[in-house]
Design a protein around this motif. Sequence first.
Motif, PDB file in Angstrom:
ATOM      1  N   GLN A 102       3.560  -2.255  -6.270  1.00 45.39           N
ATOM      2  CA  GLN A 102       2.199  -2.766  -6.450  1.00 45.39           C
ATOM      3  C   GLN A 102       1.810  -2.771  -7.928  1.00 45.39           C
ATOM      4  O   GLN A 102       1.259  -3.766  -8.434  1.00 45.39           O
TER       5      GLN A 102
ATOM      6  N   VAL B 101      -5.090  -0.694   6.147  1.00 47.20           N
ATOM      7  CA  VAL B 101      -4.937  -0.498   4.698  1.00 47.20           C
ATOM      8  C   VAL B 101      -6.310  -0.145   4.143  1.00 47.20           C
ATOM      9  O   VAL B 101      -7.332  -0.617   4.656  1.00 47.20           O
TER      10      VAL B 101
ATOM     11  N   LEU C  71      -4.522  -1.083  -3.367  1.00 47.97           N
ATOM     12  CA  LEU C  71      -4.225  -0.875  -1.956  1.00 47.97           C
ATOM     13  C   LEU C  71      -3.747   0.551  -1.732  1.00 47.97           C
ATOM     14  O   LEU C  71      -2.868   1.040  -2.442  1.00 47.97           O
TER      15      LEU C  71
ATOM     16  N   ALA D 214       0.834  -1.206   0.000  1.00 50.07           N
ATOM     17  CA  ALA D 214       0.000   0.000   0.000  1.00 50.07           C
ATOM     18  C   ALA D 214       0.867   1.254   0.000  1.00 50.07           C
ATOM     19  O   ALA D 214       0.489   2.286  -0.571  1.00 50.07           O
TER      20      ALA D 214
END
Length: 506
Positions: free
Chosen positions: A333, A496, A471, A327
């Motif tokens: 990510q 998160v 996220l 996150a």
Amino acid sequence: MIAYLLIAIIVVLCFAEVYLNQNKLARKLKKIPGPKDVFIVGNGLEIIVSPVELFKLGRKYANKWKGIYRIWAYPFGAVNIYNPEDIEIVVSTMKHSEKSPIYKLLKPWLRDGLLLSSGTKWQQRRKILTPTFHFNILRQFYVTLEENSRRLVEKLSTTLGEPVNVTPLFSEYTLNSICETAMGTQLSEEISKSAKSYKEAIYKLGNYLVERFVRIYLYSDFLFNFSTLGKKQKKALETIHRFTEKVIHDRKSNFDEQKLIYTDDDDDEHLYVHTKKKKTAMLDLLISAEREGLIDDLGIKEEVDTFMFEGHDTTAVGLSFFLMLLANNKGAQDKIVTELNDIFGDSKRPVSVEDLPKMKYLECCIKESLRLYPPVHFISRTLSETVVLSNYTVPAGSLCHIHIYDLHRREDLFKDALKFDPDRFLPENCIGRHPYAYIPFSAGPRNCIGQKFAIMEMKCVVATVLRNYTLLPVTRPSDIEIIADIVMRNNGPINVKFERRIKKNV
């Protein structure tokens, strides 16, 4: 008058024992750098602090003395190491395989299961359990992991845009998974209620163990059992053991339908094989071994308690810190999502076991997360003979604490060590790295038997979550405040945010 004389004699004898011990062991250990100690108690008073401060104290020592230091808290003398060369000497063979007396604190819970046993008993148990984690058996477990991952994704759909404490969610996911795979037990509504109490009891037990650890006078079972803390622990253990005994009872009730037969393969390793094509659960192997006279009912309870804890809590912790890191690292990510898009294209099909080896960058990210936040951050052994560590002679009988957390954050082993950098684990960047510089699953003969299962589980659930959600950060690495516990825990929630990933292929 006689009573006072007797007390004086006892005090003198105690001082004499301390003096002799310090001459035999402590005097040798004092040649190793370490904190200044006080006569008799050594460093014992320094560790009587809160779990947060206790963890910080270890990091303070690690930063002051590079690679090795000693502590003394009567009657225990310990050397603390986080050099890969030293760690290799201690864990690479069975020579120093006996766990230190600190693990005695876990005995009322895990008794003599695989984590705590030693010698012939450990070897026999390891031989019985190893087939459970054969790749072909893990493939059978995978369907359950994937189904539980999709259920988790559905649950997250009700939390979109809100801060979510991911630790309880992953704890539920991993407990369901270990029950339905290794234990072969579907969690009914009744058992699910017990499972909640079980998880709560484990968290409490971790706190009780740390409290006992810092109060050396409570190392005596006699004193501890009469203490308030001992009574609290007893209550938590009753909850934990009641749950695992229910799991064993339910599986035994259905066991005859499984019809496992015990065989030996060409490599003289024992295997259990189904006469019908059904999933082989770890608990099935234990029940079969009991019928073959290789283990008793208590032995089954020991291993189930051990694997129920290790198989769910450590992985849940690892996943919680991993999602927090993803996150807070949008670039990593996005690279994982790109990799997943390359694998799945526009398809909405579930993640299959054949997809997992293709998730190479995701695996690098998992490894980097386990480097920064190893769920088992500390292991301890008793040295069976005198050894030389970092050019210091450490006497036989010393405790040897191996600080995985500090090892993984050494700047000379991992440049810019506090940075989340998955590229460290690209194959070309691992060349020349000491094999004992990175040990999130321990190492050597007593390494974690379930590490392949854990990585498979982490890949499956994270891939499934990222195909559905973006996220967003809430808890940041700077917010993390680790507490001393049997596994790595934050002093507070790990939050998160999840947002629906807007893509046509999701």
